[in-house]
Design a protein around this motif. Structure first.
Motif, PDB file in Angstrom:
ATOM      1  N   UNK A  55       9.442   1.514  22.609  1.00  0.00           N
ATOM      2  CA  UNK A  55       9.559   2.489  23.701  1.00  0.00           C
ATOM      3  C   UNK A  55      10.014   3.848  23.160  1.00  0.00           C
ATOM      4  N   UNK A  56       9.410   4.899  23.704  1.00  0.00           N
ATOM      5  CA  UNK A  56       9.753   6.295  23.364  1.00  0.00           C
ATOM      6  C   UNK A  56       9.429   6.658  21.914  1.00  0.00           C
ATOM      7  N   UNK A  57       8.564   5.885  21.284  1.00  0.00           N
ATOM      8  CA  UNK A  57       8.095   6.219  19.937  1.00  0.00           C
ATOM      9  C   UNK A  57       6.567   6.248  19.939  1.00  0.00           C
ATOM     10  N   UNK A  58       5.957   7.013  19.029  1.00  0.00           N
ATOM     11  CA  UNK A  58       4.490   7.056  18.968  1.00  0.00           C
ATOM     12  C   UNK A  58       3.912   5.675  18.660  1.00  0.00           C
ATOM     13  N   UNK A  59       2.701   5.443  19.116  1.00  0.00           N
ATOM     14  CA  UNK A  59       2.019   4.193  18.776  1.00  0.00           C
ATOM     15  C   UNK A  59       1.839   4.091  17.267  1.00  0.00           C
ATOM     16  N   UNK A  60       1.844   2.873  16.711  1.00  0.00           N
ATOM     17  CA  UNK A  60       1.581   2.718  15.275  1.00  0.00           C
ATOM     18  C   UNK A  60       0.265   3.397  14.895  1.00  0.00           C
ATOM     19  N   UNK A  61       0.283   4.084  13.775  1.00  0.00           N
ATOM     20  CA  UNK A  61      -0.880   4.884  13.371  1.00  0.00           C
ATOM     21  C   UNK A  61      -1.974   4.029  12.765  1.00  0.00           C
ATOM     22  N   UNK A  62      -3.217   4.399  13.082  1.00  0.00           N
ATOM     23  CA  UNK A  62      -4.387   3.781  12.457  1.00  0.00           C
ATOM     24  C   UNK A  62      -4.884   4.595  11.269  1.00  0.00           C
ATOM     25  N   UNK A  63      -4.260   5.734  10.997  1.00  0.00           N
ATOM     26  CA  UNK A  63      -4.644   6.527   9.833  1.00  0.00           C
ATOM     27  C   UNK A  63      -4.202   5.791   8.571  1.00  0.00           C
ATOM     28  N   UNK A  64      -5.140   5.415   7.718  1.00  0.00           N
ATOM     29  CA  UNK A  64      -4.762   4.597   6.564  1.00  0.00           C
ATOM     30  C   UNK A  64      -4.111   5.403   5.444  1.00  0.00           C
ATOM     31  N   UNK A  65      -3.362   4.690   4.610  1.00  0.00           N
ATOM     32  CA  UNK A  65      -2.819   5.280   3.391  1.00  0.00           C
ATOM     33  C   UNK A  65      -3.926   5.278   2.339  1.00  0.00           C
ATOM     34  N   UNK A  66      -4.158   6.434   1.732  1.00  0.00           N
ATOM     35  CA  UNK A  66      -5.236   6.565   0.774  1.00  0.00           C
ATOM     36  C   UNK A  66      -4.856   5.933  -0.559  1.00  0.00           C
ATOM     37  N   UNK A  67      -5.832   5.479  -1.290  1.00  0.00           N
ATOM     38  CA  UNK A  67      -5.640   4.896  -2.605  1.00  0.00           C
ATOM     39  C   UNK A  67      -6.963   4.330  -3.074  1.00  0.00           C
ATOM     40  N   UNK A  68      -6.933   3.455  -4.080  1.00  0.00           N
ATOM     41  CA  UNK A  68      -8.166   2.799  -4.498  1.00  0.00           C
ATOM     42  C   UNK A  68      -8.719   1.943  -3.363  1.00  0.00           C
ATOM     43  N   UNK A  69      -7.832   1.448  -2.512  1.00  0.00           N
ATOM     44  CA  UNK A  69      -8.220   0.849  -1.233  1.00  0.00           C
ATOM     45  C   UNK A  69      -7.412   1.558  -0.146  1.00  0.00           C
ATOM     46  N   UNK A  70      -7.667   1.207   1.109  1.00  0.00           N
ATOM     47  CA  UNK A  70      -6.932   1.802   2.221  1.00  0.00           C
ATOM     48  C   UNK A  70      -5.938   0.787   2.767  1.00  0.00           C
ATOM     49  N   UNK A  71      -4.687   1.209   2.932  1.00  0.00           N
ATOM     50  CA  UNK A  71      -3.658   0.325   3.457  1.00  0.00           C
ATOM     51  C   UNK A  71      -3.103   0.835   4.769  1.00  0.00           C
ATOM     52  N   UNK A  72      -2.540  -0.078   5.554  1.00  0.00           N
ATOM     53  CA  UNK A  72      -1.940   0.351   6.819  1.00  0.00           C
ATOM     54  C   UNK A  72      -0.576   0.975   6.552  1.00  0.00           C
ATOM     55  N   UNK A  73      -0.204   1.921   7.382  1.00  0.00           N
ATOM     56  CA  UNK A  73       1.114   2.523   7.274  1.00  0.00           C
ATOM     57  C   UNK A  73       2.162   1.583   7.853  1.00  0.00           C
ATOM     58  N   UNK A  74       3.359   1.659   7.289  1.00  0.00           N
ATOM     59  CA  UNK A  74       4.429   0.833   7.822  1.00  0.00           C
ATOM     60  C   UNK A  74       4.668   1.137   9.296  1.00  0.00           C
ATOM     61  N   UNK A  75       4.985   0.116  10.087  1.00  0.00           N
ATOM     62  CA  UNK A  75       5.199   0.336  11.516  1.00  0.00           C
ATOM     63  C   UNK A  75       6.200  -0.683  12.043  1.00  0.00           C
ATOM     64  N   UNK A  76       6.777  -0.353  13.176  1.00  0.00           N
ATOM     65  CA  UNK A  76       7.690  -1.247  13.879  1.00  0.00           C
ATOM     66  C   UNK A  76       7.080  -1.607  15.232  1.00  0.00           C
ATOM     67  N   UNK A  77       7.463  -2.777  15.743  1.00  0.00           N
ATOM     68  CA  UNK A  77       6.974  -3.212  17.034  1.00  0.00           C
ATOM     69  C   UNK A  77       8.051  -4.048  17.725  1.00  0.00           C
ATOM     70  N   UNK A  78       7.945  -4.104  19.021  1.00  0.00           N
ATOM     71  CA  UNK A  78       8.783  -5.023  19.789  1.00  0.00           C
ATOM     72  C   UNK A  78       8.076  -6.375  19.750  1.00  0.00           C
ATOM     73  N   UNK A  79       8.740  -7.363  19.145  1.00  0.00           N
ATOM     74  CA  UNK A  79       8.120  -8.674  18.922  1.00  0.00           C
ATOM     75  C   UNK A  79       8.909  -9.729  19.714  1.00  0.00           C
ATOM     76  N   UNK A  80       8.225 -10.319  20.683  1.00  0.00           N
ATOM     77  CA  UNK A  80       8.878 -11.284  21.566  1.00  0.00           C
ATOM     78  C   UNK A  80       8.177 -12.629  21.472  1.00  0.00           C
ATOM     79  N   UNK A  81       8.915 -13.709  21.162  1.00  0.00           N
ATOM     80  CA  UNK A  81       8.276 -15.045  21.155  1.00  0.00           C
ATOM     81  C   UNK A  81       7.729 -15.388  22.528  1.00  0.00           C
ATOM     82  N   UNK A  82       6.539 -15.975  22.539  1.00  0.00           N
ATOM     83  CA  UNK A  82       5.920 -16.401  23.789  1.00  0.00           C
ATOM     84  C   UNK A  82       6.356 -17.822  24.108  1.00  0.00           C
ATOM     85  N   UNK A  83       6.582 -18.110  25.348  1.00  0.00           N
ATOM     86  CA  UNK A  83       6.976 -19.462  25.745  1.00  0.00           C
ATOM     87  C   UNK A  83       5.759 -20.370  25.744  1.00  0.00           C
TER      88      UNK A  83
END
Length: 498
Positions: A470-498
């Protein structure tokens, strides 16, 4: 006067050479004497070379010819028909001289990815046969995957419970599990998730992949320049200080296997299998290609590519589903209906069309390897009617195929339904979808990568609800450049499902 005249003739000659092209050479932009078109490439896209190449193809056509340096032909291939033709053309199965790759293989042409000819055929055939026997692409490795997945889920649960807002940092969290699956096949053991030495190896691997890009890596810088000038090595992505500790780690692992005498008893893993073959070959052929350096180089490539590609695929898929909560919910409903209270298995895969479509769409939208590993023309050949001179470096733009608006409507939109039939009950296999490449040079570990990607992503989505912080930008889809493309580090609210 004579000096000025000779200098003028020399410069004129360079200019003519830079502007003169072979007969029937593909159309493309002109460059400067000595430097070719390299200084102008970033003007098309300053960050992502694959996007720059795609924009150039929109001007000149799907097959573009240019030069990097005074005499290095670079052929950029972007259209589906042209890329597919090139991938199936065995005259293009060569590999160019790539200093950044040699920096990871003791300065020699070793390993599997950047070698060619009989050496490549012999080593690839051996590796594919025995890696498959040991579990590559087979359901026999599924128990190992399940164990690693269980540890990963516990880690995510623990981190979620420790935070009052259930926020979990998902940066690099998938790599340990993915590598342990691969390491069990290669070395017959697993790493502890919190092992500091292992964490350091993963960080070094990440830094190596982010050090350069697939275009700069093909710049024909002479060996003596690379040897004496650090800035030249860093420009094309050679990080010897990062690769040497890993090579040393692999050597220690090989030494441990040798001390246990792999010639006796049944081989437990790929190192055992290779050492047996190496000892056998040495007795029969002193000049054998089965060497200690070759084994280290193969393991280095398998470790690096495995850690990077599959973990990045999982990361990007989670990001897409955080950004599209409706797709995440639809995937969870399907998983619950098909798998009940259990985690999905490989046997469930054919009964989970929407889940499969989500995974395919995430790979299409967020390509890990926008270029196939560079190819080289082993002799004069043709693509789409154009002559490709012997020795040309051929850059095959897989991302341009996966993002082609002529085939994929609204290619920038994440829409899993595009991979399903009208009633959503069956996955449509498109001949425009090949993120692992095609032909004889297709990715060696594609079956293992696909199975790992499916099991991990599907289980995580079934177990947890991933939501934006909440109150933070959505995780970015812009990849990290390199010999391959990697995802940028991100945080999420992670809730176990019943």
């Amino acid at each position: 006067m004579i000096f000025e005249f000779c200098l003028t003739i020399f410069l004129v000659g360079l200019t003519i050479k830079a502007t003169k092209r072979p007969h029937n050479f593909p159309p493309g932009p002109r460059g400067l004497p000595l430097l070719g078109y390299l200084p102008f490439l970033s003007s098309w896209d300053p960050q992502y070379p694959h996007k720059a190449m795609k924009k150039i193809s929109e001007v000149y056509g799907p097959v573009v010819g240019m030069y990097f340096g005074p005499s290095k032909p670079i052929i950029s291939v972007c259209g589906h028909e042209a890329v597919k033709e090139a991938l199936h053309n065995e005259d293009l199965d060569g590999r160019p001289y790539i200093p950044a790759a040699l920096g990871r293989t003791f300065g020699e042409h070793l390993g599997l990815m950047f070698v060619m000819g009989q050496f490549w055929q012999e080593q690839r055939r051996f590796a594919m046969r025995h890696l498959r026997d040991l579990g590559f692409g087979k359901t026999s490795i599924e128990d190992q995957m399940t164990d690693e997945l269980g540890d990963l889920i516990k880690d995510i649960e623990n981190e979620s419970e420790l935070d009052p807002e259930r926020i979990v940092d998902l940066k690099g969290i998938f790599q340990v599990s993915v590598i342990n699956i691969l390491w069990a096949i290669i070395a017959g053991e697993r790493f502890q998730r919190n092992d500091p030495k292992f964490q350091e190896l993963l960080r070094a691997n990440e830094m190596m992949f982010r050090a350069g890009n697939p275009v700069r890596g093909n710049i024909p810088i002479p060996a003596f320049v690379l040897k004496h000038f650090r800035f030249a090595r860093e420009f094309i992505g050679i990080k010897s200080e990062l690769i040497k500790p890993f090579q040393k780690f692999v050597q220690v692992t090989i030494d441990d296997h040798q001390q246990q005498n792999p010639c006796e008893g049944e081989a437990r893993d790929f190192i055992d299998v290779y050492l047996k073959e190496m000892n056998k070959q040495k007795d029969e052929n002193p000049s054998t290609n089965f060497t200690n350096k070759q084994l280290i180089s193969m393991i280095t490539e398998l470790f690096g590519a495995g850690a990077e590609s599959t973990s990045s695929s999982i990361g990007f898929a989670i990001i897409h589903l955080i950004r599209d909560q409706q797709a995440q919910q639809k995937m969870q409903i399907e998983l619950d209906q098909v798998c009940g209270q259990f985690f999905p298995t490989l046997n469930h895969r054919s009964s989970l069309p929407y889940t499969e479509a989500v995974l395919m769409e995430a790979q299409r939208c967020s390509t890990i390897a926008p270029f196939a590993v560079p190819h080289s023309a082993v002799k004069d050949t043709h693509i789409q009617g154009y002559t490709i001179p012997k020795g040309s470096v051929v850059l095959l733009n897989l991302d341009a195929v996966l993002q082609d608006s002529k085939y994929w409507k609204d290619p920038e939109v994440f829409r899993p339904e595009r991979h399903l039939n009208e009633d959503g009950t069956k996955v449509i296999k498109s001949d425009h979808f090949y993120p692992f490449g095609l032909g004889r040079r297709m990715c060696l570990g594609d079956s293992l990568a696909k199975n790992t990607y499916f099991l991990f992503t599907a289980a995580l989505i079934k177990k947890f609800r991933f939501e934006p912080v909440e109150n933070e930008p959505l995780p970015s889809l812009n990849p990290k450049i390199g010999f391959t493309l990697g995802y940028q580090g991100f945080k999420a609210v992670v809730t176990p499902r019943s």
